[in-house]
Design a protein around this motif. Sequence first.
Motif, mmCIF file in Angstrom:
data_model
loop_
_atom_site.group_PDB
_atom_site.id
_atom_site.type_symbol
_atom_site.label_atom_id
_atom_site.label_comp_id
_atom_site.label_asym_id
_atom_site.label_seq_id
_atom_site.Cartn_x
_atom_site.Cartn_y
_atom_site.Cartn_z
ATOM 1 N N LEU A 115 -0.335 -4.999 -13.894
ATOM 2 C CA LEU A 115 -0.860 -6.353 -13.695
ATOM 3 C C LEU A 115 0.260 -7.306 -13.271
ATOM 4 O O LEU A 115 0.070 -8.167 -12.414
ATOM 5 N N LEU A 116 1.441 -7.105 -13.861
ATOM 6 C CA LEU A 116 2.584 -7.956 -13.526
ATOM 7 C C LEU A 116 3.000 -7.739 -12.069
ATOM 8 O O LEU A 116 3.227 -8.699 -11.318
ATOM 9 N N LEU A 119 0.543 -9.390 -9.905
ATOM 10 C CA LEU A 119 0.710 -10.850 -9.898
ATOM 11 C C LEU A 119 1.811 -11.253 -8.928
ATOM 12 O O LEU A 119 1.669 -12.214 -8.172
ATOM 13 N N ILE A 120 2.931 -10.510 -8.959
ATOM 14 C CA ILE A 120 4.058 -10.849 -8.082
ATOM 15 C C ILE A 120 3.666 -10.628 -6.621
ATOM 16 O O ILE A 120 3.939 -11.464 -5.756
ATOM 17 N N GLY A 123 1.422 -13.360 -5.601
ATOM 18 C CA GLY A 123 2.185 -14.580 -5.371
ATOM 19 C C GLY A 123 2.898 -14.540 -4.037
ATOM 20 O O GLY A 123 3.094 -15.568 -3.391
ATOM 21 N N ALA A 124 3.267 -13.350 -3.598
ATOM 22 C CA ALA A 124 4.023 -13.221 -2.356
ATOM 23 C C ALA A 124 3.124 -13.285 -1.133
ATOM 24 O O ALA A 124 3.392 -14.033 -0.200
ATOM 25 N N VAL A 210 -3.390 -16.294 -9.385
ATOM 26 C CA VAL A 210 -2.124 -16.469 -8.648
ATOM 27 C C VAL A 210 -2.340 -16.051 -7.198
ATOM 28 O O VAL A 210 -2.797 -14.944 -6.923
ATOM 29 N N LEU B 25 10.289 -12.000 -2.425
ATOM 30 C CA LEU B 25 9.108 -12.807 -2.128
ATOM 31 C C LEU B 25 9.361 -13.603 -0.856
ATOM 32 O O LEU B 25 10.450 -14.137 -0.675
ATOM 33 N N PRO B 26 8.365 -13.673 0.015
ATOM 34 C CA PRO B 26 8.561 -14.516 1.201
ATOM 35 C C PRO B 26 8.653 -15.992 0.802
ATOM 36 O O PRO B 26 8.068 -16.402 -0.194
ATOM 37 N N ILE B 263 6.268 -18.019 -10.112
ATOM 38 C CA ILE B 263 5.988 -17.242 -8.894
ATOM 39 C C ILE B 263 5.608 -18.192 -7.771
ATOM 40 O O ILE B 263 6.128 -18.125 -6.656
#
Lengths: 268, 302
Positions: A115-116, A119-120, A123-124, A210, B25-26, B263
């Motif tokens: 799940l983490l 989430l990342i 977010g990206a 997110v 991350l972008p 994030i």
Amino acid sequence: MTPAVRYRRWLPMAALCTLALAGIWVPEAAVHGVDLDRRLAAPSLAHPLGTDSVGRDVFARVAAGGVRALVAVALTLAFGLVAGVALAALWFASPRGLRAPLLRLCDLAVGVPSLLVALIVAGAVGLSPLSAALALAVGGAGSVAHLVIELGRGAARSLPVMAARALGGTPLHVFRRHLAPTLAPPILLVQGYEAGRVLLAWSALTFLGVGADTGQPDWGAMVFEYRMHLFDAPLLVLGPSAAILALALACACVADPRAPASTAGDPD
Amino acid sequence: MRRAAVWAGLVVALTLAAFALPRALPGHPAETVLFRQGVVPTPEAVLAFTEQAGLNRSVPEQFALWIRRLAVGDWGRSLRGGEPVAAGLLDRLPISLIIGAGGLALGAGLALVLGLAAAAGSRTAAVLSRMLALLAQAVPAFVAGLAAILLFGVELRWIRPFGGGLLERVALPTALVALYSAGALARLVALEARRAMAMPFFVVARAKGLPMAMAVRRHAGPFGAIALAAALRVEAAWVVGGTAVVEVLFAAPGLSAWMVDAIGDRDWPVLQAYILLIGLWLILVQAFANAALARLDPRRRR
């Protein structure tokens, strides 16, 4: 066991898929159509689950969310299966020294909090069934690889496989006629359990929101959005919640341990 | 010696991952943070921001600086408000730790009790663990959490889930994490205990006249506990996500909500700290489970 009995465990899943696919034909206006004149309408024939705080039809939204949920679950399982089988194939093809690190890699994939990671990733690149599936498939790939390696080692030493190879069967023939039929049932059984887990993870992701497009009618997002109306319009929360429950139970039905695929008895 | 090397390698890999993942991350924090602060990201403003945050150094230099400061307990500063990350951690870590670690410990304890009771023949325990397993498999934690708020906060008014002291705020989330992990674990314990109950030593224990409950606790219990310790290692990964969900639902000011915001804002120092902590949590649970296995299972001591 007659075929009717064997396929019965697929019935709830088939019914729900039909219902969700009906959501594709729901006119876009009903899913996104805001109508402030009919806010929080009670259930009626036109709106089986009523309307939400801005007048959108809740049933249409739940059905449309179901299509996205099914796509997310199907993609996750497919990615996990392909990556897992590829990892296992790599393990079988690699020399002895490389095998232990590969197994550790599978362990790592299983142990990562999916799940983490999801989430990342969300977010990206934003939350979509595709991005969620890519992240959630990591754990599934690890467990599929473990399963295929474990079962494949046993099957490779089994009498029929050795006989087929001694008779000059090509690897493709041995795989198609002997390995695949032995490996498929337990893997599919595990996929049924995995489906429920993935569905809950997808719901949690949409609930947390997110990187999500808040207009999308996802079940978790609907529960998050409508939770203020728990008292004045409980159907708004109950609708998507019941949908998650029904689909998760349908997944559990498909993976029923009492079905012929497994010989293990139910402990309770 | 070899084991110590493996753990050390894991920690090094973890710090590298914690450092690299946020940067993968972008988008650059300069844009997101300046946007959040209402500053037009002109080249001068971006340059001033990156210089102030030390992001204009080379990447290896940044990594070395981060590690050097970590070694003396300095976790860096948040890119958003400039507050020290360590202070933020100190505020939020206890809440997440109670919900996650406390919930997992409670769930494991409950699983042991329920599983052994079910193995000893209690119908109630068997049905209860089955229902808990089904709950965890079919009902999202946030739906169960909403139901719990409705029941205990609104109907019965036993606790105020959103106000009140620390205990009141974390009681429901912790209970949820515990109940969600207990079901499957309890069935595993029962399964292993029943396997032990078919073995000769158990039959002897019963034949000696040991009551069922005591025989199960003494002679089948260790088998259940071993299976439980092994399963904890996988459950620990689930708890991370489960804790994030209940923290957001109950508006508990723990690490997860902080991470979710970080994030969005590309707040690298905060994300680095979070990933590092989660990795340490997984490594610690793994080490704890291994130690427990070694203690419980004489066959492993050689």
